[in-house]
Design an enzyme around this catalytic site. Structure first.
Site: not given
Ligand code: FES
Length: 192
Positions: A156
């Site tokens: 993410h």
């Molecule tokens: Fe979501 Fe690493 S940014 S698990």
């Protein structure tokens, strides 16, 4: 009342087929097979009891030789079944970490607080993103280290700096620094 058991026993002894296997042989083979299955049923719980319990795993430690890790290099290891990153920082990476104002940090910690005294160049962190637990990139050569030169979690988009501190993206906290200690000569660390 007539007793047929004698006749039945006689059948077992004398009833022989063309292959030379009589009914008694069959009964013996069947009995051995049943014993084998019973044996398995007994062995399994013993093996199961020999496996380390969750408590033992939780207490286990990992020893690593860190003497060969050159500045700019990192290794991936495993600690309590989870990835562990050990990274030798370059002078520039140390400088970048120390030059960052704590006010800019979501989870304010200095590099000194995240490393051992006299070994500020060795960063030991879990390789587990604090957002949802992905394994960040940046430990292996050529991997994307993110915008802050540390680690990057592509799940993410969390960016960690050269001290493993969260700088951008959804992860709420810095990469976790586990308990560890150096050997007297500084060549090894024991994690856990
Ligand atoms: Fe979501 Fe690493 S940014 S698990």
């Amino acid at each position: 009342m007539a007793d047929n058991s004698g006749a039945a026993a006689a059948d077992v002894v004398t009833d022989q087929n063309e292959g030379g296997v009589d009914r008694r042989d069959f009964i013996n083979i069947a009995a051995i097979s049943a014993a084998g299955i019973g044996g398995l049923a007994v062995v399994y719980p013993l093996v199961s009891q020999m496996a380390p319990s969750a408590d033992v795993l939780a207490e286990s430690s990992t020893e690593l030789d860190v003497s060969a890790i050159q500045p700019g290099q990192a290794i991936k290891a495993v600690f309590r079944k989870q990835p562990l990153f050990v990274r030798r920082l370059t002078a520039e990476e140390i400088q970048a970490a120390n030059a960052t104002p704590l006010g800019e940090l979501r989870d304010a910690q200095t590099l000194a607080e995240r490393t051992k005294e006299g070994h500020n160049d060795l960063l030991v962190t879990m390789g587990v993103c604090t957002h949802l637990g992905c394994v960040p990139l940046g430990a292996a050569e050529g991997e994307n280290k993110g915008e802050f030169g540390g680690y990057f979690c592509p799940c993410h988009g969390s960016h960690y700096d050269t001290a493993g501190r969260i700088r951008k993206g959804p992860a709420p906290t810095n990469l976790e620094v586990p308990e560890y200690a150096f050997s007297p000569d500084g060549a090894k660390i024991t994690v856990g």
